[in-house]
Structure formats: C-alpha cells, structure tokens
Motif scaffolding. Structure first.
Motif, mmCIF file in Angstrom:
data_model
loop_
_atom_site.group_PDB
_atom_site.id
_atom_site.type_symbol
_atom_site.label_atom_id
_atom_site.label_comp_id
_atom_site.label_asym_id
_atom_site.label_seq_id
_atom_site.Cartn_x
_atom_site.Cartn_y
_atom_site.Cartn_z
ATOM 1 N N ASP A 135 0.832 -1.204 0.000
ATOM 2 C CA ASP A 135 0.000 0.000 0.000
ATOM 3 C C ASP A 135 0.865 1.251 0.000
ATOM 4 O OD1 ASP A 135 -2.262 -1.466 0.016
ATOM 5 O OD2 ASP A 135 -2.705 -1.223 2.140
ATOM 6 N N TYR A 381 -6.865 0.436 8.410
ATOM 7 C CA TYR A 381 -5.642 0.219 7.629
ATOM 8 C C TYR A 381 -4.477 0.921 8.330
ATOM 9 C CZ TYR A 381 -8.366 -1.602 3.729
ATOM 10 O OH TYR A 381 -9.184 -2.356 2.938
ATOM 11 N N ASN A 382 -4.775 2.110 8.838
ATOM 12 C CA ASN A 382 -3.742 2.883 9.516
ATOM 13 C C ASN A 382 -4.247 3.376 10.860
ATOM 14 O OD1 ASN A 382 -2.001 2.885 7.136
ATOM 15 N ND2 ASN A 382 -3.607 4.211 6.284
ATOM 16 N N ALA A 406 -22.584 2.352 0.012
ATOM 17 C CA ALA A 406 -21.996 3.314 -0.907
ATOM 18 C C ALA A 406 -20.509 3.035 -1.083
ATOM 19 C CB ALA A 406 -22.193 4.728 -0.376
ATOM 20 N N THR A 407 -19.918 3.685 -2.050
ATOM 21 C CA THR A 407 -18.491 3.474 -2.272
ATOM 22 C C THR A 407 -17.692 3.963 -1.062
ATOM 23 O OG1 THR A 407 -16.631 3.958 -3.703
ATOM 24 C CG2 THR A 407 -18.325 5.636 -3.604
ATOM 25 N N GLY A 408 -16.725 3.171 -0.672
ATOM 26 C CA GLY A 408 -15.915 3.512 0.501
ATOM 27 C C GLY A 408 -16.540 3.112 1.816
ATOM 28 N N ALA A 409 -17.668 2.377 1.774
ATOM 29 C CA ALA A 409 -18.368 2.015 3.005
ATOM 30 C C ALA A 409 -17.611 0.961 3.812
ATOM 31 C CB ALA A 409 -19.770 1.508 2.673
ATOM 32 N N GLY A 410 -16.744 0.197 3.142
ATOM 33 C CA GLY A 410 -15.966 -0.808 3.857
ATOM 34 C C GLY A 410 -16.279 -2.228 3.426
ATOM 35 N N SER A 413 -13.104 -4.077 2.367
ATOM 36 C CA SER A 413 -12.289 -4.260 3.570
ATOM 37 C C SER A 413 -12.771 -5.460 4.371
ATOM 38 C CB SER A 413 -12.333 -3.000 4.423
ATOM 39 O OG SER A 413 -11.969 -1.884 3.648
ATOM 40 N N TYR A 422 -5.330 -8.497 5.492
ATOM 41 C CA TYR A 422 -5.048 -7.510 6.530
ATOM 42 C C TYR A 422 -5.545 -8.109 7.838
ATOM 43 C CZ TYR A 422 -4.423 -4.257 2.683
ATOM 44 O OH TYR A 422 -3.977 -3.642 1.559
ATOM 45 N N GLN A 453 -12.611 -7.341 -7.210
ATOM 46 C CA GLN A 453 -13.226 -6.328 -8.057
ATOM 47 C C GLN A 453 -12.468 -6.140 -9.378
ATOM 48 O OE1 GLN A 453 -13.623 -3.090 -5.343
ATOM 49 N NE2 GLN A 453 -15.554 -2.408 -6.185
ATOM 50 N N HIS A 565 -23.537 -5.724 -6.571
ATOM 51 C CA HIS A 565 -23.975 -4.543 -7.304
ATOM 52 C C HIS A 565 -25.142 -4.921 -8.206
ATOM 53 C CE1 HIS A 565 -20.516 -2.399 -5.859
ATOM 54 N NE2 HIS A 565 -19.720 -3.372 -6.296
HETATM 55 N N1 ATP Z 1 -5.199 -0.267 1.266
HETATM 56 C C1 ATP Z 1 -5.797 0.713 1.932
HETATM 57 N N2 ATP Z 1 -5.105 1.515 2.759
HETATM 58 C C2 ATP Z 1 -5.710 2.495 3.430
HETATM 59 N N3 ATP Z 1 -7.006 2.782 3.332
HETATM 60 C C3 ATP Z 1 -7.766 2.029 2.519
HETATM 61 C C4 ATP Z 1 -7.193 0.956 1.768
HETATM 62 N N4 ATP Z 1 -8.160 0.390 1.039
HETATM 63 C C5 ATP Z 1 -9.291 1.057 1.326
HETATM 64 N N5 ATP Z 1 -9.049 2.041 2.215
HETATM 65 C C6 ATP Z 1 -10.061 2.952 2.789
HETATM 66 O O1 ATP Z 1 -10.994 2.179 3.496
HETATM 67 C C7 ATP Z 1 -12.308 2.644 3.285
HETATM 68 C C8 ATP Z 1 -13.197 1.517 2.848
HETATM 69 O O2 ATP Z 1 -12.739 1.044 1.591
HETATM 70 P P1 ATP Z 1 -13.343 -0.235 0.877
HETATM 71 O O3 ATP Z 1 -12.431 -0.560 -0.231
HETATM 72 O O4 ATP Z 1 -13.599 -1.275 1.877
HETATM 73 O O5 ATP Z 1 -14.703 0.342 0.315
HETATM 74 P P2 ATP Z 1 -15.803 -0.386 -0.546
HETATM 75 O O6 ATP Z 1 -17.039 -0.390 0.272
HETATM 76 O O7 ATP Z 1 -15.304 -1.680 -1.044
HETATM 77 O O8 ATP Z 1 -16.003 0.639 -1.743
HETATM 78 P P3 ATP Z 1 -16.269 0.347 -3.315
HETATM 79 O O9 ATP Z 1 -17.731 0.127 -3.459
HETATM 80 O O10 ATP Z 1 -15.865 1.610 -3.971
HETATM 81 O O11 ATP Z 1 -15.431 -0.805 -3.710
HETATM 82 C C9 ATP Z 1 -12.194 3.780 2.296
HETATM 83 O O12 ATP Z 1 -12.314 4.981 3.017
HETATM 84 C C10 ATP Z 1 -10.825 3.670 1.713
HETATM 85 O O13 ATP Z 1 -10.286 4.928 1.471
#
Ligand code: ATP
Ligand code: MG
Length: 617
Positions: A135, A381-382, A406-410, A413, A422, A453, A565
């Motif tokens: 990362d 992550y951090n 929504a995008t970025g919801a986690g 992760s 992780y 993805q 989706h």
């Molecule tokens: N490798 C990483 N290092 C640090 N932060 C991360 C990392 N990957 C994702 N994030 C952060 O973690 C949060 C959740 O990300 P995640 O990828 O789980 O979202 P998501 O729900 O899968 O979104 P999407 O629908 O866009 O795929 C986001 O705020 C993103 O910025």
C-alpha cells in the motif's frame, strides 16, 4: 578489461531508485552480508582472488625482462640469448593473457551467481510480504531493487572489490620494485604521484555526486515513461499528447544534462592524468639520463654496482604506464564499490522488512462446513482511522450474505480481513467456530475463493491463468469448470482456445470475459467459501446473463459473501447487510429492507436501480 570511459557510462545507465549515494565505500557489516552469498561459490572466489594477486605479480615480470634484455643481451650484442629472452617474454604474455581471461570470467560469473541467489531471496521475500507493505511501497521501487540495484552488487565482484585489491597490490609492488632498483630515480620519477592521488580523490568526489544526479534523472525518466505508457489511453482520450510531449522533452533534457555533467568530469580528469604522467616521464628521462652518464664512471670503479642503465629507464617507462592505469581507474572502481554498497544496503532493507504474513496457526481440518462469524470486529488500515466499526454477523453454511453500501463504506475491507490479507484490529472472526488466526494461513486461503473487483490476468495462457500453474489442477478440471461457468464456448472461440495467450492485465479480453476467467479460477479450487467482490463495470446483456449464471453456479453449495452490485444477486441473498461508513446500518432480506420506510437500503435501492429504469420486483 573495458577502458575507463566505458566503465563510467555503464554505471550511469542503470535506472536508479532515486535515493542518494551516501553509504561509505566499505561498510564491513554490509560486506559481510554480501559475502554470505559468496559461500556457495567459495572456490570461484578463492581462485579469482588468487588470480588477482598472481596477475599483479606477473605484471612486474614483463618490465624486469625488458630491463634484462636491453642491458644484458641487446647492448652487449648477445644475440643467441636474445632469442631465449624473447621466448620467455612470449610465455609470460601467454600466461598473463590466460590468467586475465580466467580472472575476468570468474569474477563476472561470481557476481552474476551471487545476484541470482539474492534475486531469488528478494522475490520470495516480496511475495511473502503483507499487502499493507505494498500500500505504501511503489511497485517501480521494488522492481528497481530486484533489477538495477542488484546489478550494482554484481559489479562489486566484477569491477569493484577484487580488482581494487588487485590494483592496490600492483601499485604497491611497482613502487616497491622501483625503490628497490634505484630509490633516488624512483622518488624523483614519483614526484607527481601525490598530486595525482589528490586529483583522483577530487575527481572521485565530483563524479560521485554527478552519478547520483544521473541516477535520480534516470528514475524520473523511467517513472514518467512507465506511467505515460500505462496511461496512454487517458492521454489520447483527452488529447494531452502535446502537453505530455513537452513534459517529456523537459525530463529527457534534464537526463541529458546530468549525463553531460558527469562526462565533463571525465573529460577534465583524463587530460590531467595525462599531464601528470607526462611530467613523471619527463622527470624520469631527465634525471635518468643524467644518472646514466654519472653512473657509467661509477661502474667503471666498482664492478658489482650497475647503477642506472638504459634497461632501467626502459623498465621504469613500462612501470610508469602500469602504475598510472590503475590509479586512473581507482576513482571509478571505488565509486563502483560504493554504489554496490548502496545497492546492497537498499536490498537488505527490503529483505529485512519483517512485515511478512504471520503464519501462526496450524489447524487444517479435513472438512470445513463454511460457517462464518464476525464478532465485534474493528478494523483500520492505519492507526485508528476505523474503516470497520464493531461489525458482527453470522452466516450459516451454504448461506449467501450480500454486502451493500456506498463506495468507501468498507465492503471490500470486510472480505480482505476474512482472508487475512489484513489483520483485524479488534474483535474476532471465526470460521466453523474457530478463530481464523488459528488456521494455517495457506489452508485458510485455499478454502476461501476470492473473486476481486479488479480482475488481474497474467501474460500467460488462459489455462495457466485459471490453474495459476498449480500442477494439481488438470486441464480436464479447467475445462470442466469452464463448462460449469458457461465460459467454455467463448474460450474455444479464441485463437488457440485454452492456450490463447492473454496479454498482461488481460488487455486482449473484454472486462466481462476477464471476469468469467476469474470465476473459473475460483471454481477449480473447489472452495468451501466464496467471497465475491462484484465488478461494477457493466457488460453487454449476453455476457451479463453468462456472468449471472456463473455467479449462481459459484454460490451453489457454498457459503458466500457477495459484495453485490447486481440486483439479481442481492435479491437472491439470504441476508443483506447495509454498510455505511464502516457501520452496519440495516440487516435483513431484500423484502424486509425495502419495507423500512426512509431506510438506507430503500434509498440506496431507489438511487441505484430506479434511476436505471429497473422496476422494483
Ligand atoms: N489499502 C488501503 N489503505 C488504506 N485505506 C484504505 C485501503 N483500502 C481502502 N481504504 C479505505 O478504506 C475505506 C473503505 O474502503 P473499501 O475498499 O472497503 O470500500 P468499498 O465499500 O469496497 O467501496 P467500493 O464500493 O468503492 O469498492 C475507504 O475509506 C478507503 O479509502
Ligand atoms: Mg470495494
């Protein structure tokens, strides 16, 4: 051996990692670690070192022979003896050439063998590192480490360490011999030496910083080129060619200037060396000639003293040439050594990164039911930038859980921590009631098939992209799985079928086709748990149907966590979890969630599907 000028250019060319050259020329601890890699090639090393010493000694023989030939055979007119001397000289020359050949060959072979082993170690290490490391580490940097930084280590052997020792030995031997023959003549001839050494030192320092500049500029040029070629379509879509062209001209010019600067030092240094060498020669001839004249009288008085003879002068001229060459090259070689040390330092830093995946668990049971439970899971992550906050859910064997949000919801992760890509920060995740950390990590990952993805395909055949070169997966299994997924027909239509070579990142396949390949990849491993991060990219209707069927097929008889989706996937899920900013907002079936007036799911659903013109079921 290549001449000095060529050496300088070859060293300027490897793409640098941008870092400065700050290391000491000789860091014993570092050298010790490098020497550890020499162990398997100890024999080669010893022979090469011996040859180096031997060559230094043999180099002295030639001038001595010349001296003897002139004084004892040519001047007194002893012609039969001259033949023997000539033969001796030819023999020495042949021995010298052969030894030189073996020495060059062996030091190079040694360097290459050492870096081959190091490269294997570094590759193994990189592949075992946690994703977290990548990362924040640019891929270009890791490539620079495994390629060009390693080359500098090979140079430690081929041009650095051993040949510096050889050169120093030669210099000492020559000076000692000159002093032995006639110390006064030697001292006068060597008057320019201290100045030459000072000039060499100044040159070494100057060239060091200019090399650094060249390496920085090469790194910039490489980065620029790599990014712009990878992103070529963006440049062309947005017609940015002209602007990018100007930027490139700029980067390229800087690189040229850095090279010119480094070459400038050479063009100053070499004439300076020539001047000192001419000066030494002048002193030798001037003082030597004077001594020959005075010594003739001395010789006449005492029969056992020979003083300075024409043979001595000739030998000294040869010795001077032998002396100046290594001194001129020493600056370069010290830099080579120093660069090697910097390279070694950087490589060992990567090798010392201990962010490897901790495989502390040992469990690998025969069977797995595929029951998943998350209990009060927190993840960041951090530090404490929580991406998942207090997540708890339970999926029974064979059930399908859909994650929406929504995008970025986690969502991604959540599945990243199930695989232990992780590590969970707080809380616990269990499979079949056992903490995932207690399973052997390879076992765990073999039981969870993950379809991510962004599909990544290697530049290899379709079949190998599916089996990932696992010999346990036969061609029959690959074809069988492709048929199950419904991708067999499209693969067969490709030129070469399963042997069709996919370009890197699957550029020659459509994104729908690439997704199907990644489904087959998951299916051949026959996992117990399926984790699917549905790609958001839309595909044509025909492929869409193929993909939907493939997803059903994948989920059949497996526990599945699907980041959905597609409306069809969501509707068929046993349970849906709505994530928002890392928190679970709602849980239920599609119907249950739709009934919540003003709920997240309802809103999300309206936004995503109604606007797309899809009627609510
Ligand atoms: N490798 C990483 N290092 C640090 N932060 C991360 C990392 N990957 C994702 N994030 C952060 O973690 C949060 C959740 O990300 P995640 O990828 O789980 O979202 P998501 O729900 O899968 O979104 P999407 O629908 O866009 O795929 C986001 O705020 C993103 O910025
Ligand atoms: Mg995601």
């Amino acid at each position: 051996m290549s001449d000095d000028k060529k050496d300088s250019n070859s060293k300027a060319s490897p793409s640098g990692g941008g870092g400065g050259i700050t290391g000491k020329a000789l860091d014993w601890k570092l050298l010790g670690r490098v020497m550890h890699y020499v162990k398997p090639y100890n024999k080669t090393f010893v022979v090469a070192a011996f040859l180096t010493v031997f060559l230094a000694a043999v180099a002295l023989v030639q001038p001595i022979l010349i001296q003897k030939t002139l004084d004892d055979y040519i001047l007194p007119g002893n012609y039969p003896g001259l033949v023997y001397m000539s033969i001796a000289m030819i023999v020495v020359l042949i021995i010298q050439t052969a030894a030189q050949y073996y020495q060059t060959f062996m030091t190079n072979a040694l360097g290459q063998s050492v870096i081959r082993d190091l490269r294997i170690d570094i590759f193994n290490h990189i592949t075992s590192l946690r994703l977290k490391y990548f990362d924040r580490t640019p891929i270009g940097m890791l490539i620079t480490r495994t390629v060009s930084d390693l080359e500098t280590i090979a140079d430690i052997f081929s041009e650095g360490l051993i040949s510096i020792i050889g050169d120093l030995l030669l210099v000492v031997a020559i000076i000692a011999y000159m002093l032995f023959v006639d110390w006064k003549l030697a001292l006068i001839t060597l008057i320019p030496m201290p100045f030459l050494i000072a000039a060499t030192y100044i040159f070494k320092e100057a060239i060091k910083s200019s090399f650094q500049e060249v390496r920085t500029q090469v790194a910039q040029l490489n980065t620029f080129l790599q990014e712009h070629i990878s992103g070529i379509s963006i440049i062309q879509y947005f017609a940015r060619e002209d602007q990018e062209y100007r930027k490139f001209v700029n980067v390229n010019t800087k690189y040229r200037d850095a090279n010119i600067r480094s070459n400038w030092y050479y063009s100053i240094f070499f004439p300076v060396v020539e001047i000192f060498s001419a000066l030494a020669l002048g002193l030798l001839v001037w003082y030597g000639a004077k001594r020959i004249l005075t010594d003739q009288e001395l010789v006449a008085i005492s029969a056992n003293k020979r003083g300075v003879t024409p043979g001595v002068i000739l030998a000294f001229i040869t010795l001077l040439n032998l002396l100046f060459r290594p001194i001129r090259q020493l600056a370069d070689k010290f830099n080579t050594l120093q660069m090697g040390m910097v390279g070694a330092d950087r490589i060992f830093k990567v090798l010392d990164t201990d962010e490897v995946v901790a495989n502390t668990g040992h469990l690998h049971p025969e069977n797995m039911d595929g029951e998943i439970e998350f209990k009060d899971v927190w993840f960041a992550y951090n530090d404490e930038n929580w991406v998942l906050k207090d997540i708890s859910f339970h999926v029974k064997p064979g059930e399908t859980l859909a994650l929406v949000g929504a995008t970025g919801a986690g969502k991604s992760s959540t599945i990243n921590i199930l695989n232990r890509f992780y590590e969970i920060s707080k809380g616990i995740a269990k499979i079949d009631g056992v903490d995932i950390r207690d399973y052997d990590i390879n076992f765990l990952r073999s039981k969870i098939a993950t379809v991510i993805q962004d599909v990544f395909l290697f530049s290899d055949t379709i079949a190998n992209n599916i089996s990932l070169n696992n010999p346990a997966i036969t061609r029959e299994r690959v074809i069988e799985a492709a048929k199950e997924v419904g991708a067999h027909e499209f693969i067969e239509r490709l030129p070469g079928g399963y042997d069709y070579n996919v370009m890197e990142r699957g550029a020659t396949l459509s994104s729908g086709q690439a997704q199907l390949i990644s489904f087959i990849r998951a299916l051949v491993y026959d996992p117990k748990i399926l984790v699917l991060d549905e790609a958001t990219s839309s595909v044509d209707t025909e492929t869409e149907i193929l993909i939907q069927n493939a997803i059903y097929k994948l989920m059949e008889g497996r526990t599945a966590i699907v980041i959905a989706h597609r409306l069809s996937t969501i509707q068929n899920a046993d349970r849906i979890i709505v994530l928002d900013h890392g928190e679970i907002k709602e849980t239920g079936t599609h119907q249950e969630l739709l009934r919540i007036e003003g709920g997240y799911y309802r809103k999300l659903y309206d936004l995503q599907f109604n606007s797309a013109g899809i009627a609510r079921d």
